[in-house]
Design a protein around this motif. Structure first.
Motif, mmCIF file in Angstrom:
data_model
loop_
_atom_site.group_PDB
_atom_site.id
_atom_site.type_symbol
_atom_site.label_atom_id
_atom_site.label_comp_id
_atom_site.label_asym_id
_atom_site.label_seq_id
_atom_site.Cartn_x
_atom_site.Cartn_y
_atom_site.Cartn_z
ATOM 1 N N THR A 8 0.836 -1.193 0.000
ATOM 2 C CA THR A 8 0.000 0.000 0.000
ATOM 3 C C THR A 8 0.873 1.245 0.000
ATOM 4 O O THR A 8 2.095 1.155 0.220
ATOM 5 C CB THR A 8 -0.959 0.006 1.220
ATOM 6 O OG1 THR A 8 -1.951 1.021 1.029
ATOM 7 C CG2 THR A 8 -0.214 0.290 2.524
ATOM 8 N N ALA A 9 0.264 2.383 -0.226
ATOM 9 C CA ALA A 9 1.003 3.644 -0.283
ATOM 10 C C ALA A 9 1.520 4.028 1.098
ATOM 11 O O ALA A 9 0.898 3.733 2.111
ATOM 12 C CB ALA A 9 0.095 4.750 -0.824
ATOM 13 N N ALA A 10 2.665 4.684 1.112
ATOM 14 C CA ALA A 10 3.249 5.138 2.378
ATOM 15 C C ALA A 10 2.325 6.130 3.079
ATOM 16 O O ALA A 10 2.291 6.194 4.311
ATOM 17 C CB ALA A 10 4.621 5.767 2.133
ATOM 18 N N VAL A 11 1.553 6.910 2.297
ATOM 19 C CA VAL A 11 0.593 7.843 2.901
ATOM 20 C C VAL A 11 -0.427 7.063 3.720
ATOM 21 O O VAL A 11 -0.781 7.454 4.834
ATOM 22 C CB VAL A 11 -0.113 8.684 1.808
ATOM 23 C CG1 VAL A 11 -1.248 9.493 2.411
ATOM 24 C CG2 VAL A 11 0.884 9.622 1.131
ATOM 25 N N ASN A 12 -0.913 5.941 3.173
ATOM 26 C CA ASN A 12 -1.879 5.116 3.910
ATOM 27 C C ASN A 12 -1.270 4.580 5.201
ATOM 28 O O ASN A 12 -1.897 4.598 6.263
ATOM 29 C CB ASN A 12 -2.339 3.941 3.043
ATOM 30 C CG ASN A 12 -3.351 4.357 1.994
ATOM 31 O OD1 ASN A 12 -3.305 5.463 1.480
ATOM 32 N ND2 ASN A 12 -4.269 3.467 1.663
ATOM 33 N N LEU A 63 6.680 14.166 -0.592
ATOM 34 C CA LEU A 63 7.892 14.877 -1.002
ATOM 35 C C LEU A 63 8.976 13.953 -1.549
ATOM 36 O O LEU A 63 9.648 14.276 -2.540
ATOM 37 C CB LEU A 63 8.460 15.673 0.181
ATOM 38 C CG LEU A 63 7.591 16.821 0.705
ATOM 39 C CD1 LEU A 63 8.188 17.416 1.967
ATOM 40 C CD2 LEU A 63 7.434 17.891 -0.370
ATOM 41 N N MET A 64 9.168 12.781 -0.912
ATOM 42 C CA MET A 64 10.293 11.911 -1.270
ATOM 43 C C MET A 64 9.906 10.782 -2.219
ATOM 44 O O MET A 64 10.736 10.311 -3.002
ATOM 45 C CB MET A 64 10.917 11.334 -0.001
ATOM 46 C CG MET A 64 11.478 12.380 0.943
ATOM 47 S SD MET A 64 12.267 11.668 2.404
ATOM 48 C CE MET A 64 13.704 10.871 1.659
ATOM 49 N N LEU A 65 8.657 10.335 -2.158
ATOM 50 C CA LEU A 65 8.240 9.207 -2.999
ATOM 51 C C LEU A 65 7.343 9.648 -4.153
ATOM 52 O O LEU A 65 7.017 8.838 -5.019
ATOM 53 C CB LEU A 65 7.499 8.164 -2.150
ATOM 54 C CG LEU A 65 8.291 7.569 -0.979
ATOM 55 C CD1 LEU A 65 7.391 6.653 -0.157
ATOM 56 C CD2 LEU A 65 9.514 6.805 -1.476
ATOM 57 N N GLY A 66 6.941 10.907 -4.140
ATOM 58 C CA GLY A 66 6.080 11.409 -5.213
ATOM 59 C C GLY A 66 4.659 10.882 -5.149
ATOM 60 O O GLY A 66 3.938 10.901 -6.156
ATOM 61 N N GLU A 67 4.239 10.396 -3.969
ATOM 62 C CA GLU A 67 2.871 9.898 -3.840
ATOM 63 C C GLU A 67 1.892 11.076 -3.837
ATOM 64 O O GLU A 67 2.258 12.213 -3.540
ATOM 65 C CB GLU A 67 2.721 9.072 -2.566
ATOM 66 C CG GLU A 67 3.511 7.777 -2.613
ATOM 67 C CD GLU A 67 3.228 6.875 -1.419
ATOM 68 O OE1 GLU A 67 2.397 7.240 -0.576
ATOM 69 O OE2 GLU A 67 3.829 5.788 -1.351
ATOM 70 N N THR A 68 0.647 10.762 -4.182
ATOM 71 C CA THR A 68 -0.379 11.786 -4.296
ATOM 72 C C THR A 68 -1.363 11.687 -3.140
ATOM 73 O O THR A 68 -1.776 10.586 -2.777
ATOM 74 C CB THR A 68 -1.154 11.630 -5.624
ATOM 75 O OG1 THR A 68 -0.223 11.651 -6.709
ATOM 76 C CG2 THR A 68 -2.172 12.742 -5.801
ATOM 77 N N LEU A 69 -1.720 12.826 -2.597
ATOM 78 C CA LEU A 69 -2.772 12.864 -1.587
ATOM 79 C C LEU A 69 -4.119 12.869 -2.299
ATOM 80 O O LEU A 69 -4.459 13.822 -3.001
ATOM 81 C CB LEU A 69 -2.632 14.108 -0.706
ATOM 82 C CG LEU A 69 -1.550 14.072 0.381
ATOM 83 C CD1 LEU A 69 -1.461 15.429 1.061
ATOM 84 C CD2 LEU A 69 -1.850 12.996 1.410
ATOM 85 N N GLU A 70 -4.864 11.786 -2.159
ATOM 86 C CA GLU A 70 -6.173 11.682 -2.783
ATOM 87 C C GLU A 70 -7.222 12.378 -1.913
ATOM 88 O O GLU A 70 -6.983 12.714 -0.752
ATOM 89 C CB GLU A 70 -6.539 10.199 -2.951
ATOM 90 C CG GLU A 70 -5.512 9.374 -3.714
ATOM 91 C CD GLU A 70 -5.493 9.673 -5.198
ATOM 92 O OE1 GLU A 70 -6.415 10.380 -5.683
ATOM 93 O OE2 GLU A 70 -4.564 9.214 -5.885
ATOM 94 N N THR A 71 -8.405 12.543 -2.489
ATOM 95 C CA THR A 71 -9.498 13.189 -1.745
ATOM 96 C C THR A 71 -9.838 12.414 -0.481
ATOM 97 O O THR A 71 -10.073 12.992 0.585
ATOM 98 C CB THR A 71 -10.752 13.311 -2.638
ATOM 99 O OG1 THR A 71 -10.420 14.035 -3.815
ATOM 100 C CG2 THR A 71 -11.874 14.029 -1.893
ATOM 101 N N PHE A 72 -9.824 11.059 -0.574
ATOM 102 C CA PHE A 72 -10.177 10.267 0.606
ATOM 103 C C PHE A 72 -9.140 10.422 1.717
ATOM 104 O O PHE A 72 -9.464 10.307 2.896
ATOM 105 C CB PHE A 72 -10.395 8.789 0.253
ATOM 106 C CG PHE A 72 -9.156 7.997 -0.085
ATOM 107 C CD1 PHE A 72 -8.379 7.423 0.925
ATOM 108 C CD2 PHE A 72 -8.780 7.798 -1.400
ATOM 109 C CE1 PHE A 72 -7.247 6.683 0.620
ATOM 110 C CE2 PHE A 72 -7.654 7.051 -1.718
ATOM 111 C CZ PHE A 72 -6.888 6.499 -0.707
#
Length: 324
Positions: A108-112, A285-294
């Protein structure tokens, strides 16, 4: 004439420089722990979660051993009395939690991963009520519900109904399990032996390294695979190991312990809530992941829930301490 010895003034006893800046120290701790999630992502293709966990705790133990040896000898009677709990912290809070966290970053994404980690303080509050019967106010419970919903919103990618069919991403499920384990670890810290932070890290990292090697033997490529992975690691792999072994495992523990000593646990523990914030920001910033609306919707629920729960807890504490 007899020379009189004056006791040192309080100012000379206080640490100087950065070690006398509690807010900076506690922020650095949260930053280093948040970076642990990013390190798990960078380790993909270099080390599997069990290999990374094993190398992390072996290196951390070897690094801190010479510095903590004198205090280990001095505090040995207290350590021996609390050996079972120290083993518990090393196995559950250090090795098992981090193996699951590193595993989660593979799916899963690091943001999650960062945002689900925000459930830990709330799970500790729930555990305090269920296990130790620590009462919570209605406002406190509202905060708990809001935060738990926010975590569910992340884990189901904005579709909570998916939970009914257990349709949850494996990585998110692993991070939820990791959060439960760390909440249990945190709850049981009330039984921690009265030893210094350095001795605590030394003994718990020993048990963490031991259990990580056992996990590596049972669930991964075995000791031969660990040796092979270590030998074939690229410079990036070594940087990841150095980061997780030094900064989250040792330096963050030191800065957190010093910060807590300066301003107390009630105020200092609030900084733990910065870990998912830093984890999410570093992922972008480091992985280029996107913050989704959820993610943003979940963040509103999580932040509001933690804020309400913390406010309720502190209001209750003030009422308890208020002179009658």
């Amino acid at each position: 004439m007899t020379k009189t010895t004056q006791p040192p003034s309080p100012a000379t006893d206080r640490p100087s420089g950065i070690m006398n800046q509690p807010y900076l120290l506690l922020t650095l701790s949260a930053l280093f722990w948040g970076g642990n999630i990013i390190a798990g992502k960078y380790a993909i293709g270099e080390l599997d979660p069990f290999e990374l966990s094993a190398l992390r705790w072996i290196v951390a133990f070897l690094v801190i051993l010479p510095f903590a040896w004198p205090s280990l000898r001095a505090e040995w009677p207290e350590i021996r009395r609390g050996l079972g709990w120290l083993a518990f912290y090393g196995v559950v809070g250090f090795t098992s939690f981090n193996a699951l966290l590193y595993g989660a970053t593979n799916f899963t994404a690091a943001v999650n991963v960062a945002m689900i980690q925000a459930a830990i303080p709330v799970l500790v509050m729930v555990g305090n009520f269920l296990i130790f019967r620590v009462r919570a106010s209605a406002l406190h419970m509202v905060g708990v519900v809001l935060t738990i919903y926010g975590v569910i919103h992340v884990a189901t990618h904005g579709a909570p109904a998916r939970l009914i069919g257990l349709d949850v991403n494996l990585g998110d499920a692993l991070m939820l399990a990791a959060s439960l384990l760390y909440a249990l670890h945190s709850l049981m810290l009330r039984y921690k032996p009265r030893i210094g932070w350095m001795t605590f890290i030394l003994t718990t990292s020993f048990f963490a390294a031991l259990s990580a090697v056992i996990y590596q033997s049972l669930f991964s490529t075995g000791l031969s695979g660990l040796v092979s992975a270590t030998v074939s690691m690229s410079p990036r792999g070594w940087l990841v190991v150095a980061y997780v072994a030094l900064l989250p495992s040792i330096v963050a523990q030191m800065t957190y312990a010093q910060g807590i000593e300066l301003i107390g646990p009630n105020r200092g523990s609030l900084f733990i809530n910065l870990i998912p914030v830093f984890g999410a920001l570093l992922a972008v910033l480091m992985l280029g992941e996107t913050l989704e609306t959820f993610h943003l919707i979940a963040a509103i629920f999580i932040i509001a829930g933690i804020g309400l729960a913390e406010y309720a807890a502190r209001r209750n504490l003030r009422q308890i301490l208020k002179p009658q």
